[in-house]
Write an enzyme that holds these catalytic residues in place. Sequence first.
Site, PDB file in Angstrom:
ATOM      1  CG  ASP A   1      -1.870  -1.193   1.237  1.00 35.83           C
ATOM      2  OD1 ASP A   1      -2.363  -1.561  -0.024  1.00 35.83           O
ATOM      3  OD2 ASP A   1      -2.126  -1.677   2.350  1.00 35.83           O
ATOM      4  CD  GLU A   2       4.651  -0.384  -0.210  1.00 35.75           C
ATOM      5  OE1 GLU A   2       4.120  -0.764  -1.045  1.00 35.75           O
ATOM      6  OE2 GLU A   2       5.318  -1.218   0.498  1.00 35.75           O
TER       7      GLU A   2
ATOM      8  CE  LYS B   1       2.891  -2.297  -4.243  1.00 36.54           C
ATOM      9  NZ  LYS B   1       2.368  -2.085  -3.108  1.00 36.54           N
TER      10      LYS B   1
ATOM     11  N   GLY C   1      -4.315  -4.391  -4.192  1.00 36.72           N
ATOM     12  CA  GLY C   1      -5.388  -3.365  -4.261  1.00 36.72           C
ATOM     13  C   GLY C   1      -4.691  -2.143  -4.497  1.00 36.72           C
ATOM     14  CG  HIS C   2      -1.881  -1.865  -7.052  1.00 33.15           C
ATOM     15  ND1 HIS C   2      -0.967  -2.567  -7.981  1.00 33.15           N
ATOM     16  CD2 HIS C   2      -1.482  -2.507  -5.751  1.00 33.15           C
ATOM     17  CE1 HIS C   2      -0.159  -3.391  -7.228  1.00 33.15           C
ATOM     18  NE2 HIS C   2      -0.451  -3.404  -5.901  1.00 33.15           N
TER      19      HIS C   2
ATOM     20  CD  GLN D   1       0.876  -8.825  -2.749  1.00 35.23           C
ATOM     21  OE1 GLN D   1       1.901  -9.227  -3.320  1.00 35.23           O
ATOM     22  NE2 GLN D   1      -0.081  -8.305  -3.223  1.00 35.23           N
TER      23      GLN D   1
ATOM     24  NE  ARG E   1      -4.237   0.285   3.491  1.00 36.58           N
ATOM     25  CZ  ARG E   1      -4.299   1.024   2.243  1.00 36.58           C
ATOM     26  NH1 ARG E   1      -4.066   2.164   2.455  1.00 36.58           N
ATOM     27  NH2 ARG E   1      -4.880   0.397   1.185  1.00 36.58           N
TER      28      ARG E   1
HETATM   29  P1  IMO Z   1      -0.736  -4.080  -2.431  1.00 38.65           P
HETATM   30  O1  IMO Z   1      -0.266  -4.720  -3.646  1.00 38.65           O
HETATM   31  C1  IMO Z   1      -1.017  -4.497   1.929  1.00 38.65           C
HETATM   32  C2  IMO Z   1      -0.864  -8.921   3.319  1.00 38.65           C
HETATM   33  C3  IMO Z   1      -2.400  -9.188   4.101  1.00 38.65           C
HETATM   34  C4  IMO Z   1      -1.714 -10.099   5.179  1.00 38.65           C
HETATM   35  C5  IMO Z   1      -0.509 -10.891   4.330  1.00 38.65           C
HETATM   36  C6  IMO Z   1      -0.556 -12.293   3.613  1.00 38.65           C
HETATM   37  O2  IMO Z   1      -1.964  -3.408  -2.446  1.00 38.65           O
HETATM   38  O3  IMO Z   1       0.196  -3.221  -1.785  1.00 38.65           O
HETATM   39  P2  IMO Z   1      -2.123 -12.923   1.693  1.00 38.65           P
HETATM   40  O4  IMO Z   1      -3.623 -12.596   1.349  1.00 38.65           O
HETATM   41  O5  IMO Z   1      -1.203 -12.186   0.565  1.00 38.65           O
HETATM   42  O6  IMO Z   1      -1.795 -14.027   1.803  1.00 38.65           O
HETATM   43  O7  IMO Z   1      -1.837 -11.979   2.938  1.00 38.65           O
HETATM   44  O8  IMO Z   1      -0.126  -9.943   3.344  1.00 38.65           O
HETATM   45  N1  IMO Z   1      -0.946  -8.343   1.917  1.00 38.65           N
HETATM   46  C7  IMO Z   1      -1.052  -6.846   1.745  1.00 38.65           C
HETATM   47  N2  IMO Z   1      -1.035  -5.642   2.534  1.00 38.65           N
HETATM   48  N3  IMO Z   1      -0.818  -4.290   0.422  1.00 38.65           N
HETATM   49  C8  IMO Z   1      -1.169  -5.631  -0.272  1.00 38.65           C
HETATM   50  O9  IMO Z   1      -1.009  -5.433  -1.558  1.00 38.65           O
HETATM   51  C9  IMO Z   1      -1.232  -6.723   0.433  1.00 38.65           C
HETATM   52  N4  IMO Z   1      -1.405  -8.047  -0.252  1.00 38.65           N
HETATM   53  C10 IMO Z   1      -1.242  -8.967   0.976  1.00 38.65           C
HETATM   54  O10 IMO Z   1      -3.004  -8.153   4.933  1.00 38.65           O
HETATM   55  O11 IMO Z   1      -1.107  -9.517   6.193  1.00 38.65           O
HETATM   56 MG    MG Z   2      -2.952  -1.621  -1.978  1.00 43.54          MG
END
Ligand code: IMO
Ligand code: MG
Length: 428
Positions: A13-14, A16, A40-41, A224, A305
């Site tokens: 969630d930076e 990207k 989630g972008h 992620q 968050r």
């Molecule tokens: P974006 O691309 C933030 C976190 C989940 C959980 C851990 C494992 O938007 O940055 P998973 O469903 O992947 O097996 O969950 O990873 N997580 C994220 N946290 N942004 C994401 O994606 C994430 N995708 C998975 O909350 O802690």
């Molecule tokens: Mg996200």
Amino acid sequence: MSSLLIIGTQWGDEGKGKLTNYYAALADMIVRFQGGANAGHTVSVSGNPVVFHLLPSGISVPGVTCVIGAGVVIDPSGLVAEIDKVSELGIEVGENLLIDTGAHLTLRYHKAIEQAQERARGARAIGTTMRGIGPTYADRTAREGVTIGELASFDAFAERVRGIAERKNTLLTKAYGAEPVDTDDMLEELRTLAPRLLPNLADTPPIIRGAVESPGNVIFEGAQGTLLDLSFGTYPYVTSSNTSAGGLAPGTGVPPSAIDEVIGVAKAYITRVGAGPFPTESEGEEAAAIRERGHEHGSTTGRPRRCGWLDTVALRYSIALNGIDRLIITKLDVLDACGEIPVCVAYEIDGERTEDFPRSAEQLARAVPVYDTMPGWLADTSGCRAVDELPGKARDYLRRIEELSGARVAAVSVGAASHAIVHFDRVF
Ligand code: IMO
Ligand code: MG
């Protein structure tokens, strides 16, 4: 010709997606290489926020080819629903989307198993997004997975899936006491979804390599963040793919040497969704204010968050792991109302100071942050579009990040709108 890898340096969630979408206007191709619908972008399309989970964040930009690489795991019903949703918004999804035949499918039993596993973990639950990510990658590794390319010969696909689903149902009912999945119903749905996806399937590695070698720009869009990397994140509180730069080659079929630059994205503070150690987490009023101002609610799951201060111990670790020279700092404007801004410069673990990020989650959980406190700028930065428009104290904050991290700041994002960016350097 330039190929750029955009990597999250924190726990996801930076921002990207916003940056990928912004730079997509200068690119010919955007490639996702890992993760799945857990991502989630959020991207601003004609001023409205749109969340992409599986579609690359450049899909709304005309003339850009978007590729879902072999390292991505695809929930076929989710992808078709996402295509339909963005089509309704006037975003065309046709020949501009290529899906690698080797990408694995997330099926109903993967989600059912994940639910059962998370329930069984009780207090040690990971807090996953429940998108079936872990079980899909586990099956891929165990040679029990199915690829999207197999949909092309549906009868053979159905026969293989039937066998696998039977074993999964035994696991679900006998080991977890959960409900089995209805295999016939699942296969029926997949039979209707297949024709929607088959036209977009391709053998993408030669196509991506061709784009990398041609004059235009290519962006590889990470999902992620580095601290969620399966091998180098805060295991077991991680996701199930290699989110760091090393995930690129196995996720695309493009050699690591094809990358010209890895750009790291970091929020001006830090957040985490789900469980796991988080040294700089703040639970006070300030964290609540950041959550409010930064709209820090999961764009995939809606969960609030966890918020905290910038952690440069973790940032240095990410920079080293990914080979990052330049950073883009996002959501600087969220700190506009902070009188003081703590920055974590080191940890104390069992009374000993360290500047190294520990490899074990258990050790990280005992890390007490050592803060340097910077004065806030207490001014609105959301309208800034040039470096000299930023308040002096905001520039000092960015300079301190550069000193502590050893990387240069290429740009700063100051709002959700795609043009809300201040450039220090050109990216392309
Ligand atoms: P974006 O691309 C933030 C976190 C989940 C959980 C851990 C494992 O938007 O940055 P998973 O469903 O992947 O097996 O969950 O990873 N997580 C994220 N946290 N942004 C994401 O994606 C994430 N995708 C998975 O909350 O802690
Ligand atoms: Mg996200």
